[in-house]
Design an enzyme around this catalytic site. Sequence first.
Site, PDB file in Angstrom:
ATOM      1  N   ASP A 281       0.832  -1.580   0.294  1.00 46.52           N
ATOM      2  CA  ASP A 281      -0.067  -0.192  -0.177  1.00 46.52           C
ATOM      3  C   ASP A 281       1.310   1.449   0.160  1.00 46.52           C
ATOM      4  OD1 ASP A 281      -3.330   0.967   1.314  1.00 46.52           O
ATOM      5  OD2 ASP A 281      -2.492   1.365   0.198  1.00 46.52           O
TER       6      ASP A 281
HETATM    7  C1  GLC Z   1      -4.292   4.377   0.258  1.00 46.42           C
HETATM    8  C2  GLC Z   1      -5.339   3.069   0.229  1.00 46.42           C
HETATM    9  C3  GLC Z   1      -5.174   1.682  -1.311  1.00 46.42           C
HETATM   10  C4  GLC Z   1      -5.349   2.842  -2.271  1.00 46.42           C
HETATM   11  C5  GLC Z   1      -3.718   3.398  -1.966  1.00 46.42           C
HETATM   12  C6  GLC Z   1      -3.156   3.819  -3.278  1.00 46.42           C
HETATM   13  O1  GLC Z   1      -3.732   4.689   0.754  1.00 46.42           O
HETATM   14  O2  GLC Z   1      -4.726   2.688   1.839  1.00 46.42           O
HETATM   15  O3  GLC Z   1      -6.568   1.466  -0.866  1.00 46.42           O
HETATM   16  O4  GLC Z   1      -5.563   1.706  -3.311  1.00 46.42           O
HETATM   17  O5  GLC Z   1      -3.468   3.767  -1.265  1.00 46.42           O
HETATM   18  O6  GLC Z   1      -4.215   5.439  -3.282  1.00 46.42           O
END
Ligand code: GLC
Length: 744
Positions: A281
């Site tokens: 993430d």
């Molecule tokens: C965010 C979220 C994740 C998302 C990623 C990209 O913090 O936790 O679900 O896909 O970053 O935006």
Amino acid sequence: MKTYMRNIALACCAAAFCTVSCSGPSGGRDADAGKKADELLARMTLREKIGQMNQVSGGYGLMDMAAKGEVGSILNCVDPVEINAVQKAAVEQSRLGIPLLVSRDVIHGFRTIFPIPLGQAATFDPAIVERGARVAAVEASASGIRWTFSPMLDVARDPRWGRVAEGSGEDPYLASLMGEAMVRGYQGDSLCSRSSIAACIKHFAGYGAAEGGRDYNSTMISERSLRNTYLPPFKACADAGAATLMTSFNEIDGVPSTGNRWLLKDILRDEWGWEGMVVTDWNSAGEMIAHGFSRDLEHSAEQALNAGVDMDMMSFGFISHMEKLVAEGRVSEDDIDRAVRNILKLKFELGLFDSPYVDVEASAAADYAPEHLEAAYQCALESAVLLKNEGSVLPLDNAGTVLVTGPLADAPYEQMGTWAFDGQKEHVVTPLAALRSRYDVIWEPGLEYSRDTDKSSFARVRAAAAKADAAIVFVGEEAILSGEAHSLSDLCMQGSQSELLRAVHESGKPVVAVVMAGRPLTIERDLENCDAMLYAFHPGTMGGPALADLISGKASPSGKLPMTMLRHAGQAPFYYNHNNTGRPCNGTETLLADIPVGAGQTSLGCTSYYLDTGYGPLFPFGYGLSYASFSYGKPELESFSLERDGILRASVRLENTGDMTATEVVQLYVQDIVGSVVRPVKELRRFERVTLAPGESRAVGFELPVSELAFWNAEMEHVVEPGDFRLWIAGDSASGEPVLFTVR
Ligand code: GLC
């Protein structure tokens, strides 16, 4: 000359790789993708390999990194011209011309926004959810996006957690079916089709169990709970062919998922045999420093790679430190090759080497296509849950003048809900707009937004209510109040919305409350101030026409709650598929108001409940009314004694005893009465949407392989244990009489 020759060489190289014909069976993949990845990998320098493992968001110097081959994927670029420019830098300027993976959070639609995933789960209709994902894939891919960070599979049992909006609620089975539907919709029949986008199952794992419902908080999940509750949706979607997986921010019992080798290798690769690509993430690798798991960014990169991560989203730890880690023998180049192979294989499977660029002229052609809007309308129609309909106030099929009021009646941006980045509010049809074509509408907002406490216009609302035949009050949450990092400790309606509802109710006219929210709010006091309540979650672009058609009776509500609706936030976490405890609530409980002064210490009985709110929820999982009424016969079983490799066949006669055609979600629950570890009091195992005309009845049958009753037992084996079971077939998780069967 050198550039010219290089481009010729590259063209030959690309041609050599790009012979994939984009066809193949459902979920078809380029069978040679792995071989092509190996051939390309053999030609890469260590630096180029590490570049592929680096994912960077728009605005972070992408052009330069792409030209140097130091980025393998980009996110948050949605302008086709910008995407082509960065892609051109990678393909035509870097030494090997490896195309970029272009990604985005396409969570519940790209341009055409569908109900939030929690609302989609309320449809209990995988087919409409698959249609929605397909629409999202067609629109997003046309803009150059070929990878979405969806579906979110986090089982969530605490509505204080704002991200319940993005998942499918509290039940692993429902989350599995919804997730599989999205994977199918996104990835289509063949991943290399130009309209297919790679799915990303997230957040692996246990993120929804954040203590206190506070986002990013610790989770204390035993291995058995992880395996019995939180992992099944991921396993289902991994088996359904999900191309990628995202690690979660949280730590499980002290181990951050992004550095959890047991999760990412032992389970995901060795046990499940899954061969997709793992991305972190956003900076979740770097955040292991804050967790206290990594000394510094270099250490976090070492831990993430060694745990099984392939691509690093936005920590820059891989690109900054991986060469040093190899030189010091702290990571192996074999592990780097493993990661890069997964990345390259996906790029070949998507056909990116074949055609890396987006057709700018055609990029918006599919946006908001009539069939896309129709699918979004249908999904919104099925996602609304009718919680109350006193005196059959709904449908409002004979009202002339209707007061429309409330901060969510004409709030196009809010109506789309959280994670609707690329939806355009200009295309949203609000309930106010839709109702104007059905009724003589008096419009009085009453409040400007959901947190508004300015009651100065309530007098106008009261006056309007006096002139109307009925009132429809649209309340709930602004989009910003749910989603990531948006936890709430109090789940009551924000601002003066409850007072607005009460003010309208005091008019004595029939009052319909419509709630648009990202989570189940605690609305018990609001129920007292309306005759009917439709819970619409955030219904998306076509929420207005869908709600207007439900209110006016063109269609009957059919949604069912994907999460338990609490009386009070203090009851959280609360979920239907709970264990029984040794002192379950038994109806003898004494509530606060009834406790005699000077009551004896043990006089109230000793069972598991709250003195103030009692035990039960406001509405149970799976609950939802319609404009009809349905009667269930007693469940019939083909056999009451089954082998562990047998198939349970159960049926029930369902009758529409109402006077309107409507759809009922028939639900089948099972309880394993005694286990080597305690088992939930019941678990959803099958469901089916059944539409019946007034007076019509039908036998609704289900097949359930006994093997699906397997669970991780005291020996940590995944087995079906022999013994007695209860089975219910009902319209929600709290209804129906069980029948018994035995597994030998
Ligand atoms: C965010 C979220 C994740 C998302 C990623 C990209 O913090 O936790 O679900 O896909 O970053 O935006």
